[in-house]
Design an enzyme around this catalytic site. Sequence first.
Site, mmCIF file in Angstrom:
data_model
loop_
_atom_site.group_PDB
_atom_site.id
_atom_site.type_symbol
_atom_site.label_atom_id
_atom_site.label_comp_id
_atom_site.label_asym_id
_atom_site.label_seq_id
_atom_site.Cartn_x
_atom_site.Cartn_y
_atom_site.Cartn_z
ATOM 1 N N GLY A 1 0.832 -1.206 0.000
ATOM 2 C CA GLY A 1 0.000 0.000 0.000
ATOM 3 C C GLY A 1 0.858 1.245 0.000
ATOM 4 O O GLY A 1 2.039 1.194 -0.339
ATOM 5 N N ASN A 2 0.265 2.361 0.367
ATOM 6 C CA ASN A 2 1.032 3.608 0.445
ATOM 7 C C ASN A 2 0.469 4.494 1.558
ATOM 8 O O ASN A 2 -0.505 4.123 2.209
ATOM 9 C CB ASN A 2 1.040 4.333 -0.909
ATOM 10 C CG ASN A 2 -0.364 4.654 -1.378
ATOM 11 O OD1 ASN A 2 -1.060 5.449 -0.758
ATOM 12 N ND2 ASN A 2 -0.792 4.011 -2.468
ATOM 13 N N PHE A 3 1.065 5.648 1.754
ATOM 14 C CA PHE A 3 0.737 6.482 2.918
ATOM 15 C C PHE A 3 -0.453 7.412 2.723
ATOM 16 O O PHE A 3 -0.721 8.255 3.570
ATOM 17 C CB PHE A 3 1.964 7.314 3.322
ATOM 18 C CG PHE A 3 3.109 6.487 3.830
ATOM 19 C CD1 PHE A 3 2.984 5.772 5.002
ATOM 20 C CD2 PHE A 3 4.300 6.411 3.125
ATOM 21 C CE1 PHE A 3 4.029 5.010 5.485
ATOM 22 C CE2 PHE A 3 5.356 5.649 3.592
ATOM 23 C CZ PHE A 3 5.220 4.939 4.778
#
Length: 401
Positions: free
Chosen positions: A210-212
């Site tokens: 995923g990512n932030f």
Amino acid sequence: MLEGKNIILGITGGIAAYKSAMLLRLLVKAGAQVQVVITPNGKEFITPVTLSALSGRPVISEFFTANSGEWHSHVDLGLWADAMIVAPATASTLAKMATGVADNMLVTTYLSSKCPVFVAPAMDLDMMAHPSTTRNLATLRADGVRIIEAASGELASHLTGKGRMEEPEKIVAVLDAFFDGCGSRRLEGRKVLISAGPTRERIDPVRYIGNFSTGKMGYAIARRAAAEGAEVTLVSGPVGISIDDPAVKVVAVESAREMLAACEDAFADADIAIMAAAVADYAPAECAGRKIKREHCDFDEIKLVKNPDIAATLGSRKRPGQILVGFALETDNAAEHAAEKLVRKHLDMIVVNSLADAGAGFGTDTNKISIQYADGRPDGIFDLKSKDEVAADIIDAITRL
Ligand code: CTP
């Protein structure tokens, strides 16, 4: 936008009532006339003297003034107001509002009001999570009350969780955006698709790539588009925030492929699509059926496959008159990378932000953007602003297209 507006500030008996003084001050500073209506329990937490000094008006709590017998007309008050905000709204007041138990001046005024009503709940996390509170909030929502969701953090009980009243500045921003939207409903009758948040690409049942992204920018755009009269479909990856606006339909997705399917669905009859999501570019070639065990793992690499490019897919199907807006969050050479994406994805406009700018990017409450256009008009360059203000700038730029 609050200049000259008549606002009823309802205060109930919760620790967060101390923040109501600040809320009142900010509303008055913004030019609003504020009438405080406080419940008997509210007075245990903050004194009417403070509130009347800040508002410049006597605080109303009872149906009658004790010594003069003067009657306070909840009907007149309900008609006078352009908006009513109950902050803090305790579990008990929410229950009374949901069921029409008019045993104090505040709930009676609510029942007589013709204006939009906002509530900012504040209570301990167990009360917040209780099915009864959830039910009452759902009822109020269905009745058209706008809920300014409680935030998470340390509570008066020293426990940590959801239940803190939203900060006064945020509440003022919500009211301000509401009146701003009422003043200029430039997207009335338009259908707007917005993608927001991250995507999660499963490795096994417990892990993902995923990512932030937190979704804050996309959600702010959705609120703003709805305030301007649009019918919004918000396709959202997993985020910790929510939106409460009858004009916004949230479609919750997890992976890029799910996001693509939901966006394709909504794009068919959308007038405007704004791709604010941070889509994972790659996904594991397959998701393991069971948790991969550390001891028995016989691989040291995860094979990845490329995810579909949602913006580019929609761009290739764009009908004449449809507007497609993309985002580019870059770490370096932001302008060049964005210009390339604008062309490659057939966008009409791209919002560029750079992690090199302080206060811009994932998770912050602020952003600093520039905007590039496909039709060759000069770039728009903007200062560092709150994400709500940035959302207003983006919607403004779109309406000019
Ligand atoms: N986007 C998308 N689908 C993807 C990747 C990106 O819809 N699979 C959209 C984003 O929502 C954004 C724009 O395309 O509006 C640019 O996203 P970005 O991640 O900056 O672009 P990429 O094409 O993924 O390029 P790179 O990661 O190489 O910078």
